[in-house]
Motif scaffolding. Sequence first.
Motif, PDB file in Angstrom:
ATOM      1  N   GLY A  51      13.755   0.832 -13.846  1.00  0.00           N
ATOM      2  CA  GLY A  51      14.184  -0.622 -13.362  1.00  0.00           C
ATOM      3  C   GLY A  51      14.179  -0.760 -11.860  1.00  0.00           C
ATOM      4  O   GLY A  51      13.661  -0.061 -10.853  1.00  0.00           O
ATOM      5  N   MET A  52      15.562  -1.581 -11.511  1.00  0.00           N
ATOM      6  CA  MET A  52      15.514  -1.733  -9.932  1.00  0.00           C
ATOM      7  C   MET A  52      15.829  -0.433  -9.343  1.00  0.00           C
ATOM      8  O   MET A  52      15.506  -0.506  -8.124  1.00  0.00           O
ATOM      9  CB  MET A  52      16.830  -2.786  -9.875  1.00  0.00           C
ATOM     10  N   CYS A  70       0.955  -0.889   0.164  1.00  0.00           N
ATOM     11  CA  CYS A  70       0.003  -0.016  -0.192  1.00  0.00           C
ATOM     12  C   CYS A  70       0.788   1.100  -0.116  1.00  0.00           C
ATOM     13  O   CYS A  70       0.823   2.253  -0.715  1.00  0.00           O
ATOM     14  CB  CYS A  70      -1.042   0.051   1.310  1.00  0.00           C
ATOM     15  N   LEU A  71       2.049   1.110   0.875  1.00  0.00           N
ATOM     16  CA  LEU A  71       2.963   2.447   0.904  1.00  0.00           C
ATOM     17  C   LEU A  71       3.423   2.695  -0.420  1.00  0.00           C
ATOM     18  O   LEU A  71       3.496   3.728  -0.755  1.00  0.00           O
ATOM     19  CB  LEU A  71       3.905   2.244   1.984  1.00  0.00           C
ATOM     20  N   LEU A  72       4.005   1.617  -1.214  1.00  0.00           N
ATOM     21  CA  LEU A  72       4.551   1.720  -2.236  1.00  0.00           C
ATOM     22  C   LEU A  72       3.390   2.178  -3.304  1.00  0.00           C
ATOM     23  O   LEU A  72       3.768   3.132  -4.206  1.00  0.00           O
ATOM     24  CB  LEU A  72       5.048   0.442  -2.860  1.00  0.00           C
ATOM     25  N   ASN A  73       2.318   1.800  -3.459  1.00  0.00           N
ATOM     26  CA  ASN A  73       1.284   2.174  -4.423  1.00  0.00           C
ATOM     27  C   ASN A  73       0.933   3.714  -3.953  1.00  0.00           C
ATOM     28  O   ASN A  73       0.811   4.003  -5.299  1.00  0.00           O
ATOM     29  CB  ASN A  73       0.100   1.343  -4.116  1.00  0.00           C
ATOM     30  N   ALA A  74       0.967   4.154  -2.761  1.00  0.00           N
ATOM     31  CA  ALA A  74       0.682   5.508  -2.616  1.00  0.00           C
ATOM     32  C   ALA A  74       1.838   6.300  -3.164  1.00  0.00           C
ATOM     33  O   ALA A  74       1.403   7.550  -3.417  1.00  0.00           O
ATOM     34  CB  ALA A  74       0.589   5.763  -1.250  1.00  0.00           C
ATOM     35  N   SER A  75       2.800   5.617  -3.344  1.00  0.00           N
ATOM     36  CA  SER A  75       3.988   6.735  -4.067  1.00  0.00           C
ATOM     37  C   SER A  75       4.033   6.320  -5.582  1.00  0.00           C
ATOM     38  O   SER A  75       5.238   6.799  -6.198  1.00  0.00           O
ATOM     39  CB  SER A  75       5.380   6.231  -3.409  1.00  0.00           C
ATOM     40  N   GLY A  76       3.171   5.815  -5.995  1.00  0.00           N
ATOM     41  CA  GLY A  76       2.860   5.702  -7.352  1.00  0.00           C
ATOM     42  C   GLY A  76       3.454   4.202  -8.282  1.00  0.00           C
ATOM     43  O   GLY A  76       3.076   4.341  -9.300  1.00  0.00           O
ATOM     44  N   ALA A  77       3.703   3.340  -7.596  1.00  0.00           N
ATOM     45  CA  ALA A  77       4.100   2.099  -7.961  1.00  0.00           C
ATOM     46  C   ALA A  77       2.782   1.231  -8.050  1.00  0.00           C
ATOM     47  O   ALA A  77       1.722   1.532  -7.666  1.00  0.00           O
ATOM     48  CB  ALA A  77       5.056   1.616  -7.071  1.00  0.00           C
ATOM     49  N   GLU A  78       3.185  -0.053  -8.709  1.00  0.00           N
ATOM     50  CA  GLU A  78       2.259  -0.735  -8.915  1.00  0.00           C
ATOM     51  C   GLU A  78       2.495  -1.950  -7.937  1.00  0.00           C
ATOM     52  O   GLU A  78       3.379  -2.950  -8.627  1.00  0.00           O
ATOM     53  CB  GLU A  78       1.842  -1.402 -10.287  1.00  0.00           C
ATOM     54  N   ALA A  79       2.111  -2.242  -6.902  1.00  0.00           N
ATOM     55  CA  ALA A  79       2.640  -3.213  -5.949  1.00  0.00           C
ATOM     56  C   ALA A  79       1.647  -4.205  -5.421  1.00  0.00           C
ATOM     57  O   ALA A  79       0.776  -3.717  -4.903  1.00  0.00           O
ATOM     58  CB  ALA A  79       3.577  -2.582  -4.879  1.00  0.00           C
ATOM     59  N   SER A  80       2.058  -5.279  -5.052  1.00  0.00           N
ATOM     60  CA  SER A  80       1.054  -6.517  -4.404  1.00  0.00           C
ATOM     61  C   SER A  80       1.944  -7.449  -3.597  1.00  0.00           C
ATOM     62  O   SER A  80       3.108  -7.717  -3.850  1.00  0.00           O
ATOM     63  CB  SER A  80       0.195  -7.202  -5.228  1.00  0.00           C
ATOM     64  N   ALA A  81       1.254  -7.646  -2.329  1.00  0.00           N
ATOM     65  CA  ALA A  81       1.989  -8.564  -1.477  1.00  0.00           C
ATOM     66  C   ALA A  81       2.096 -10.052  -2.010  1.00  0.00           C
ATOM     67  O   ALA A  81       1.098 -10.595  -2.574  1.00  0.00           O
ATOM     68  CB  ALA A  81       1.036  -8.437  -0.034  1.00  0.00           C
ATOM     69  N   VAL A  82       2.915 -10.562  -1.847  1.00  0.00           N
ATOM     70  CA  VAL A  82       3.305 -12.113  -2.188  1.00  0.00           C
ATOM     71  C   VAL A  82       4.014 -12.815  -0.955  1.00  0.00           C
ATOM     72  O   VAL A  82       4.094 -12.252   0.032  1.00  0.00           O
ATOM     73  CB  VAL A  82       4.181 -12.250  -3.487  1.00  0.00           C
ATOM     74  N   GLU A  83       4.349 -13.875  -1.227  1.00  0.00           N
ATOM     75  CA  GLU A  83       4.863 -14.660   0.068  1.00  0.00           C
ATOM     76  C   GLU A  83       5.928 -14.258   0.726  1.00  0.00           C
ATOM     77  O   GLU A  83       6.204 -14.174   1.729  1.00  0.00           O
ATOM     78  CB  GLU A  83       5.092 -16.213  -0.433  1.00  0.00           C
ATOM     79  N   LEU A  84       7.070 -13.892  -0.173  1.00  0.00           N
ATOM     80  CA  LEU A  84       8.393 -13.428   0.675  1.00  0.00           C
ATOM     81  C   LEU A  84       8.422 -11.881   0.615  1.00  0.00           C
ATOM     82  O   LEU A  84       9.628 -11.345   0.986  1.00  0.00           O
ATOM     83  CB  LEU A  84       9.619 -14.006  -0.133  1.00  0.00           C
ATOM     84  N   GLY A  85       7.474 -11.140   0.073  1.00  0.00           N
ATOM     85  CA  GLY A  85       7.574  -9.772   0.184  1.00  0.00           C
ATOM     86  C   GLY A  85       6.613  -8.999  -0.683  1.00  0.00           C
ATOM     87  O   GLY A  85       5.354  -9.446  -0.646  1.00  0.00           O
ATOM     88  N   VAL A  86       7.060  -8.110  -1.331  1.00  0.00           N
ATOM     89  CA  VAL A  86       6.182  -7.363  -2.318  1.00  0.00           C
ATOM     90  C   VAL A  86       6.645  -7.403  -3.893  1.00  0.00           C
ATOM     91  O   VAL A  86       7.988  -7.217  -3.792  1.00  0.00           O
ATOM     92  CB  VAL A  86       5.853  -5.952  -1.820  1.00  0.00           C
ATOM     93  N   GLU A  87       5.752  -7.656  -4.509  1.00  0.00           N
ATOM     94  CA  GLU A  87       6.112  -7.782  -6.057  1.00  0.00           C
ATOM     95  C   GLU A  87       5.626  -6.138  -6.813  1.00  0.00           C
ATOM     96  O   GLU A  87       4.608  -5.874  -6.681  1.00  0.00           O
ATOM     97  CB  GLU A  87       5.324  -8.686  -6.662  1.00  0.00           C
ATOM     98  N   VAL A  88       6.883  -5.668  -7.413  1.00  0.00           N
ATOM     99  CA  VAL A  88       6.470  -4.454  -7.982  1.00  0.00           C
ATOM    100  C   VAL A  88       6.754  -4.568  -9.542  1.00  0.00           C
ATOM    101  O   VAL A  88       7.598  -4.950  -9.848  1.00  0.00           O
ATOM    102  CB  VAL A  88       7.293  -3.540  -7.307  1.00  0.00           C
ATOM    103  N   ARG A  89       5.713  -4.116 -10.180  1.00  0.00           N
ATOM    104  CA  ARG A  89       5.724  -3.988 -11.627  1.00  0.00           C
ATOM    105  C   ARG A  89       7.045  -3.175 -12.000  1.00  0.00           C
ATOM    106  O   ARG A  89       7.086  -2.111 -11.592  1.00  0.00           O
ATOM    107  CB  ARG A  89       4.464  -3.549 -12.230  1.00  0.00           C
ATOM    108  N   LYS A  90       7.769  -3.597 -12.944  1.00  0.00           N
ATOM    109  CA  LYS A  90       8.853  -2.931 -13.407  1.00  0.00           C
ATOM    110  C   LYS A  90       8.509  -1.623 -14.341  1.00  0.00           C
ATOM    111  O   LYS A  90       7.912  -1.440 -14.910  1.00  0.00           O
ATOM    112  CB  LYS A  90       9.905  -3.622 -14.414  1.00  0.00           C
ATOM    113  N   VAL A  91       9.275  -0.469 -13.972  1.00  0.00           N
ATOM    114  CA  VAL A  91       9.029   0.731 -14.614  1.00  0.00           C
ATOM    115  C   VAL A  91      10.535   1.105 -15.296  1.00  0.00           C
ATOM    116  O   VAL A  91      11.347   0.302 -15.149  1.00  0.00           O
ATOM    117  CB  VAL A  91       8.717   1.914 -13.395  1.00  0.00           C
ATOM    118  N   PRO A  92      10.293   1.888 -16.313  1.00  0.00           N
ATOM    119  CA  PRO A  92      11.409   2.178 -17.091  1.00  0.00           C
ATOM    120  C   PRO A  92      12.928   2.287 -16.192  1.00  0.00           C
ATOM    121  O   PRO A  92      13.788   1.825 -16.561  1.00  0.00           O
ATOM    122  CB  PRO A  92      11.195   3.534 -17.964  1.00  0.00           C
TER     123      PRO A  92
END
Length: 731
Positions: free
Chosen positions: A660-661, A636-658
Motif C-alpha cells: 500500500g501507501m 522512471c526512477l520508481l520503475n527502476a526500483s520495481g514499481a509500476e509508475a507513470s507521469a500524470v498532471e500533478l505528479g506520478v501515478e503508482v500502481r498499488k502493491v500489497p
Amino acid sequence: MTTPPAFELLAEPIRQYLWGEQWESLRDVQERAIPVIVPGDRDVVIGAATAEGKTEAAFLPALTHLLQGDGKGLIIYISPLKALINDQFGRLERLCENLDIPVYPWHGDITQTSKRRFSQRPNGVLLTTPESLEALFCNRGTTVLSFFSTTKFVIVDELHAFIGTERGKQLQSLLHRLERVIGRTIPRVGLSATLGDMSLAGAFLRPKGDPVIVESDAKTLNLMLLIKGYEEKLASKNGDEDPPEIAPKEIAEHLFTSMRGTNNLVFPNSRREVERYAHMLREMCEEANIVNQFWPHHGNLSKEIRAETEQALKQKDATATAICTSTLELGIDIGAVRSVAQIGPPPSVASLRQRTGRSGRRPGEPTILRSYQIEAALDDRSDLATQLRLNTFRTLATILLMTERWFEPPMTSGMHLSTLVQQFMSLIAQHGGIQASAAYGLLCSPGAPFEGLSKANFAALLRHMASLDLIMQDSSGLLLHGRVGERIVNHYTFYAAFTSDEEYRIVTSGKTLGSLPVSQMLASGQRILFGGRTWLVDEVDDVQKVIAVSATKGGSPPLFSGGGGRVHTRVRERMRSLYQGKHEVNFADARARGFVEQGRNSYHRLELDDRIVLDQGSHVLVLTWLGDAGNEALACLLNASGAEASAVELGVEVRKVPGGMDEVMDRIRNVANRPVPHVEELLARASNLQREKWDWALPVSLLQKSYASLYLDIDEAHAWARSILDAQLTT
DNA sequence: GACCTGCTGCGGATTG
C-alpha cells in the motif's frame, strides 16, 4: 568619445532609402543592433517581439557592411518558413534595388531558372531554409565552397522556433559544416522572440560562442484581460448520447458578439477545435444574414485556403477573425489585430506571449486577451482534476507568469542523435565518402553540434548503421553509403530532419481543400468538418490517398485529436501558490471565480498542502508539483526500483502493491538514498523510445541517451525525492 | 503525446 547615432553608421544609399520611406526614427533594437553588426566581426542575438523591427535591425547594418566591402559579398538568411521567405523577399527587394544588391529566394517552390541565376553569380542576399541548404550540401558538395566563399553574415530568423528541435540541431550542424568548408568563422545574427534566458539562445546560435545580446526594452504590457468560465453538464448516465456540448456554443456566441466588426485571432489549441469554432461562427454569420468574417487557419488546410484567410486579415475594407493553431504564431505578416482569444490552457507561457503580441501593436492601443475556460459540472463522481479545476488553474498560472514577464528558458539540452544519423549520411554525400575520424572531428569535436559524444559511442553508432546497410566501408577505410543508405539519401525526403505523418488529400470537384493524417479512418457517407464547412465523404481512395467530398449541410463531430503539451515546473509551482492563495482573481467573470473557489476548496479539503501521496483506489498518486520532465524522470526512477509508475498532471501515478501507501513511500526514500542511476539502468525496462526521424537507426544505448536528454529531468526528480526525505527526517 | 515546419534531379511533353 561619444558614439555617433546609429543612423549615421548606415551606408548613404540606405539612409536615402529610409528618408524616402519617411522613417522618423529607428526602433530601440535597431538603434542598438546597428553599431554591433556593421563591423561584421561579432555574433549577435536580437530578442524582441514580432513587429519590433528585428529584420531591419539585422539587414540594414549587414547590407551596410556589404556596401562598404568590394560589393561581392553574400548574406545568407535562413527562415523556418517558406511563407516568411516570400514576405521578406518582397520587402528586401525594394530596398536592395536602390543598392544594386541582388536578392534570391531559394526554397522548394522556387524554379530551377531562378536558382540558376544565383548559381551563376552567387552574391547579394540568399533567402533559404535549412532543408534547401541540406540539399545543396548533398547534391552539390563540391560547389558549396564557390557558392558561399564570400559570405559575410548568416542571419537566422525565428531562432526560437529552431531551439530544442531536431531541425535546430540540423541547422547548427549545417552552419558548422559551412564554416569548415570555407575555412573561417562567419558572423551569425539570430532573430528571436523574447525568451526566458537570452544567453541560452546565444549558446544555441553558436555553441561555445560569445554573442552580443540585444534585447528589446522590456516595455510594459498594457494588457486588458478577461477570463470567462463555462460549465459543461455531464453526459447522461446510460452513456449512449453524445455529450451536450453547450459550452462551446456559448463561447462561440461570445466570440461572435465581441469580435465581429474587428480583426482578431482565436487560438483553440487543436485543429479539431479550429474546425468546430470556425464552423459554428460561419453559421452564426449566415443566421445573422451578414457576410462571413470568421476564417479557419491550420497546417492541414491547403495553401490556397490559408492564403485566403491571411488575405482576409490583411485587407483594409472588411474585417476578419482567424480561428487558428500555432500556424499564425510565427512572424507571417497579417497586420495588427484588435484582440486575441485563447480557448483552454495556453501550451506555454512563451507561446501565450507570442500569441497576445499580435494584438495592441499600434501606439496607444491596449493588448486585449480573452481566455475561455470550460470545466465539467461537479458531482460525487468527479475525478481529482475536475475537483481541482486543474485547467483553470493552469490557465491562470500561465497568464500570471506572462504578466510577471517570466518565460520558459529555451530547451538546449537535447542531443537529437537522430539528426547525427542524418548529418553523417549527408557528410558522405557531400564528400563522396569520408574517414570515420574526419567525420567525428566535424560532428563531435569541441564547438561542433554533437560535442560530448565519446569516440566509443560514435564507433558504436557506425557499427550499428553498418549492420542496417546504411553505411559500408571500402578497403581503404573510406565510409560510403550502404544499399539502404543510398536509397534514403537519394530521395528528396532525406533533407528534412523531422518526420510527418502520411496524409490523405481532401478533394472536391478537382480542387484540393487540404489534407488529413491517416490515423483517422473514414467511410463514404460520413460527414466531416473541414475548412470551416461540412462535407459529405463520397469516396476514399487508399491507393491514391485521396478523399473525395462534396458540400453538404448539417454538422457532425470534427476530426483530429486533441491533447496537451509539456509543462514547465515553474508553471506547476505557480498553480500551487494559486491554490494556497486567498486573494481574489479580479480579471475573471463570476463563473471563473467560482472555479477558483471550488479548486481551492478541494485543495484544502484534500489537505494537499501537506500530502505527498493520495489514495486513488487502484493507484497511489504521488504529488510532486514538478514539470513534465521531472515527473517523467521520477516515474522512471520508481520503475527502476520495481514499481509500476507513470507521469500524470500533478505528479506520478503508482500502481498499488500489497504494501500500500507505505510501500510507495519506501520506494521514494529508496530513490532518494541511492545515487542517481545511469541512463541505461534507468531506461532498461522502457520501450517505445523512438520519437525523432532517424531514431530507428540508433543503437539502444544511444537511443536511451537521446531520449533522456529530451524528455527527462533526472536531477530534478532526484532532488525532489531527497527533499521529501529531508522533510521527514526533520519532523 | 498538441501544434508546426520542409524537400532534388531528371526525363519527357508542350509551348514560344
